[in-house]
Design a protein around this motif. Structure first.
Motif, short mmCIF file in Angstrom:
data_model
loop_
_atom_site.label_atom_id
_atom_site.label_comp_id
_atom_site.label_asym_id
_atom_site.label_seq_id
_atom_site.Cartn_x
_atom_site.Cartn_y
_atom_site.Cartn_z
N ILE A 175 7.59 5.93 1.71
CA ILE A 175 6.29 5.85 1.03
C ILE A 175 5.81 7.27 0.78
N PRO A 176 5.64 7.68 -0.47
CA PRO A 176 5.16 9.04 -0.76
C PRO A 176 3.77 9.27 -0.14
N PHE A 177 3.62 10.40 0.54
CA PHE A 177 2.33 10.65 1.21
C PHE A 177 1.18 10.70 0.21
N LYS A 178 1.46 11.12 -1.03
CA LYS A 178 0.38 11.19 -2.02
C LYS A 178 -0.17 9.80 -2.35
N GLU A 179 0.63 8.76 -2.11
CA GLU A 179 0.16 7.39 -2.32
C GLU A 179 -0.66 6.90 -1.13
N VAL A 180 -0.47 7.52 0.03
CA VAL A 180 -1.28 7.20 1.21
C VAL A 180 -2.59 7.98 1.13
N GLY A 181 -2.48 9.29 0.91
CA GLY A 181 -3.63 10.11 0.57
C GLY A 181 -4.62 10.41 1.67
#
Length: 224
Positions: free
Chosen positions: A147-153
Motif C-alpha cells: 500500500i503506497p504510503f501516500k495513499e495512507v497519508g
C-alpha cells in the motif's frame, strides 16, 4: 460467476447500529444468515442508509458482492470470526456520540488489525528502544501489503523518538492519550483529519483480509 441473490439492510439511528444479511441460492432459499444489532427494537425502512454521494453504489453490484461472499465463506472459522469482529467494531465506532471516543477507539482498532495481520503472515518489524512499536507495526503491514504510503497519508508531528525519527500525529496523540499526558501540541481539530485516514485504512485492511482486489471500495458515506 456465482448465482447469488443478496439482501442487505443497514439500520442506523442516532447511536444504534445493526444489520441483517441473507445469502440466497438461485431458488430464493436462504443458505446463510448473518445478523448483528445492539438494540432490541427494529428501526424500520425509515432508517435505511442512502448512498447520497454515489461513490459506493457502483461497487455494490452482484459480481463484486458475490465474490466477497464466496471469499469470506472460504475462510477458516477463526479468520471469519476475526473479520466479523473487526467489521462490527469499525462500524460501531461511528455510532459513538463523542468524537474523542471514536478517535481513541480507531487508534486501538487499527493496531489490533495490524497485529492480526502480522501474526498471520509472520511479518517482522523493528522493536525495542528507539522505536515506536505501534507505528512500526502499521508501517510493516502497509509495506507488506504494498500500500503506497501516500495513499495512507498520515501526517507527521514534530515529536521525535530516541533514534531521531519523527512520530506520526496518530502515534504521538495515541501515546499522550495512553499515558494521560496531553501536551500543548495536541489538537482535537487536527486529530479529526487523522481519524478519517485511520478509518479509511481500517476499511481497506478489512477488505484485504476478505479479498485484496476489492480493497479500494469506499465508505458509502463521508466520515465528516
Amino acid at each position: 460467476m456465482c448465482n447469488v441473490n443478496y439482501l442487505l439492510f443497514a439500520y442506523h439511528k442516532i447511536d444504534w447500529y445493526g444489520y441483517k444479511a441473507e445469502l440466497k441460492d438461485k431458488y430464493g432459499k436462504v443458505q446463510e444468515l448473518l445478523e448483528y444489532k445492539d438494540y432490541n427494537k427494529n428501526m424500520g425502512n425509515d432508517y435505511l442508509f442512502e448512498d447520497a454521494f454515489g461513490y459506493f453504489g457502483k461497487y455494490f453490484v452482484e459480481d463484486i458482492v458475490a465474490d466477497l461472499i464466496q471469499k469470506f465463506r472460504g475462510k477458516k472459522i477463526k479468520e471469519k470470526m476475526k473479520i466479523i469482529s473487526f467489521i462490527n467494531e469499525s462500524i460501531s465506532i461511528k455510532k459513538k456520540n463523542s468524537f474523542k471516543t471514536r478517535f481513541i477507539e480507531s487508534l486501538f482498532l487499527i493496531d489490533a488489525i495490524c497485529q492480526h495481520i502480522i501474526q498471520s503472515n509472520q511479518i517482522s518489524y523493528p522493536s525495542g528502544k528507539g522505536y515506536s512499536e505501534y507505528q512500526e507495526r502499521i508501517k510493516a503491514v502497509i509495506t507488506y501489503l504494498h500500500i503506497p504510503f501516500k495513499e495512507v497519508g498520515f501526517s507527521y508531528s514534530k515529536t521525535k523518538i530516541k533514534n531521531g525519527k519523527l512520530l506520526w500525529v496518530i502515534t504521538d496523540y495515541r501515546n499522550q492519550i495512553a499515558h494521560s499526558n496531553i501536551e500543548s501540541n495536541f489538537s482535537w481539530e487536527r486529530s479529526f483529519n487523522q481519524y478519517v485516514k485511520v478509518m479509511d485504512l481500517i476499511r481497506r485492511l478489512v477488505l484485504i483480509l476478505i479479498e485484496p482486489k476489492h480493497q479500494k471500495i469506499p465508505y458509502p458515506e463521508k466520515l465528516t
